[in-house]
Design a protein around this motif. Structure first.
Motif, PDB file in Angstrom:
ATOM      1  N   ASP A  30       0.810  -1.219   0.000  1.00  0.00           N
ATOM      2  CA  ASP A  30       0.000   0.000   0.000  1.00  0.00           C
ATOM      3  C   ASP A  30       0.848   1.277   0.000  1.00  0.00           C
ATOM      4  N   CYS A  31       2.137   1.134  -0.281  1.00  0.00           N
ATOM      5  CA  CYS A  31       3.043   2.288  -0.280  1.00  0.00           C
ATOM      6  C   CYS A  31       3.011   3.025  -1.616  1.00  0.00           C
ATOM      7  N   THR A  32       3.250   4.322  -1.541  1.00  0.00           N
ATOM      8  CA  THR A  32       3.385   5.124  -2.759  1.00  0.00           C
ATOM      9  C   THR A  32       4.760   4.847  -3.366  1.00  0.00           C
ATOM     10  N   GLY A  33       4.984   5.332  -4.548  1.00  0.00           N
ATOM     11  CA  GLY A  33       6.290   5.182  -5.184  1.00  0.00           C
ATOM     12  C   GLY A  33       7.396   5.806  -4.351  1.00  0.00           C
ATOM     13  N   GLN A  34       7.126   6.968  -3.809  1.00  0.00           N
ATOM     14  CA  GLN A  34       8.127   7.653  -2.986  1.00  0.00           C
ATOM     15  C   GLN A  34       8.421   6.858  -1.710  1.00  0.00           C
ATOM     16  N   GLU A  35       7.385   6.301  -1.086  1.00  0.00           N
ATOM     17  CA  GLU A  35       7.592   5.490   0.115  1.00  0.00           C
ATOM     18  C   GLU A  35       8.407   4.239  -0.205  1.00  0.00           C
ATOM     19  N   ARG A  36       8.132   3.632  -1.349  1.00  0.00           N
ATOM     20  CA  ARG A  36       8.895   2.445  -1.752  1.00  0.00           C
ATOM     21  C   ARG A  36      10.368   2.789  -1.968  1.00  0.00           C
ATOM     22  N   ILE A  79      11.980   3.168   1.443  1.00  0.00           N
ATOM     23  CA  ILE A  79      12.174   1.846   2.050  1.00  0.00           C
ATOM     24  C   ILE A  79      13.352   1.134   1.402  1.00  0.00           C
ATOM     25  N   LEU A  80      13.451   1.201   0.073  1.00  0.00           N
ATOM     26  CA  LEU A  80      14.566   0.575  -0.633  1.00  0.00           C
ATOM     27  C   LEU A  80      15.896   1.179  -0.207  1.00  0.00           C
ATOM     28  N   GLU A  81      15.968   2.505  -0.157  1.00  0.00           N
ATOM     29  CA  GLU A  81      17.205   3.170   0.255  1.00  0.00           C
ATOM     30  C   GLU A  81      17.558   2.833   1.704  1.00  0.00           C
ATOM     31  N   SER A  82      16.547   2.764   2.563  1.00  0.00           N
ATOM     32  CA  SER A  82      16.780   2.393   3.963  1.00  0.00           C
ATOM     33  C   SER A  82      17.297   0.968   4.064  1.00  0.00           C
ATOM     34  N   ALA A  83      16.693   0.065   3.303  1.00  0.00           N
ATOM     35  CA  ALA A  83      17.124  -1.330   3.313  1.00  0.00           C
ATOM     36  C   ALA A  83      18.570  -1.454   2.826  1.00  0.00           C
ATOM     37  N   ALA A  84      18.931  -0.677   1.826  1.00  0.00           N
ATOM     38  CA  ALA A  84      20.300  -0.702   1.320  1.00  0.00           C
ATOM     39  C   ALA A  84      21.284  -0.258   2.408  1.00  0.00           C
ATOM     40  N   GLN A  85      20.915   0.759   3.177  1.00  0.00           N
ATOM     41  CA  GLN A  85      21.781   1.242   4.256  1.00  0.00           C
ATOM     42  C   GLN A  85      21.887   0.218   5.393  1.00  0.00           C
TER      43      GLN A  85
END
Length: 115
Positions: free
Chosen positions: A91-97, A100-106
């Motif tokens: 249910d996330c927007t493109g910006q939220e995704r 989340i992706l950048e956070s997961a990478a970190q």
């Protein structure tokens, strides 16, 4: 994992640990799963093999996936988290995704530095 390598004692330990963490008694688990208290006890002690329907019922009652009971965190198959991750971002927007992706990478980068 083939049937010869299933570690029923480890599965029982994970069931017991999860049950205790959730503050559920063997009696309450027994009532919710329609398994006898003695059977629950034998499963947790690794004295008996449990059926797939029993495993699913226990997992559902404890609010975890079957994978959580079958595998310890370090040996779970990669695909076991795909559904949970997909549900998390469904249910996330493109910006939220993207965030989340950048956070997961970190997080991945930080975890790899520790190892």
């Amino acid at each position: 994992m083939d049937i010869a390598t299933i570690d029923y004692a480890a599965i029982g330990n994970r069931i017991r640990a999860t049950r205790l963490k959730r503050k559920i008694t063997q009696e309450a688990l027994s009532a919710a799963t329609n398994l006898s208290i003695a059977h629950i006890s034998h499963i947790e002690c690794g004295k008996t093999k449990l059926s797939l329907p029993a495993l699913v019922s226990i997992a559902t009652t404890l609010g975890v996936t079957v994978d959580n009971l079958l595998y310890d965190n370090d040996s779970a198959p990669y695909g076991s988290y795909d559904k949970e991750f997909a549900e998390l971002i469904s249910d996330c927007t493109g910006q939220e995704r993207r965030i989340i992706l950048e956070s997961a990478a970190q997080v991945k980068k930080a975890l790899r530095k520790k190892v």
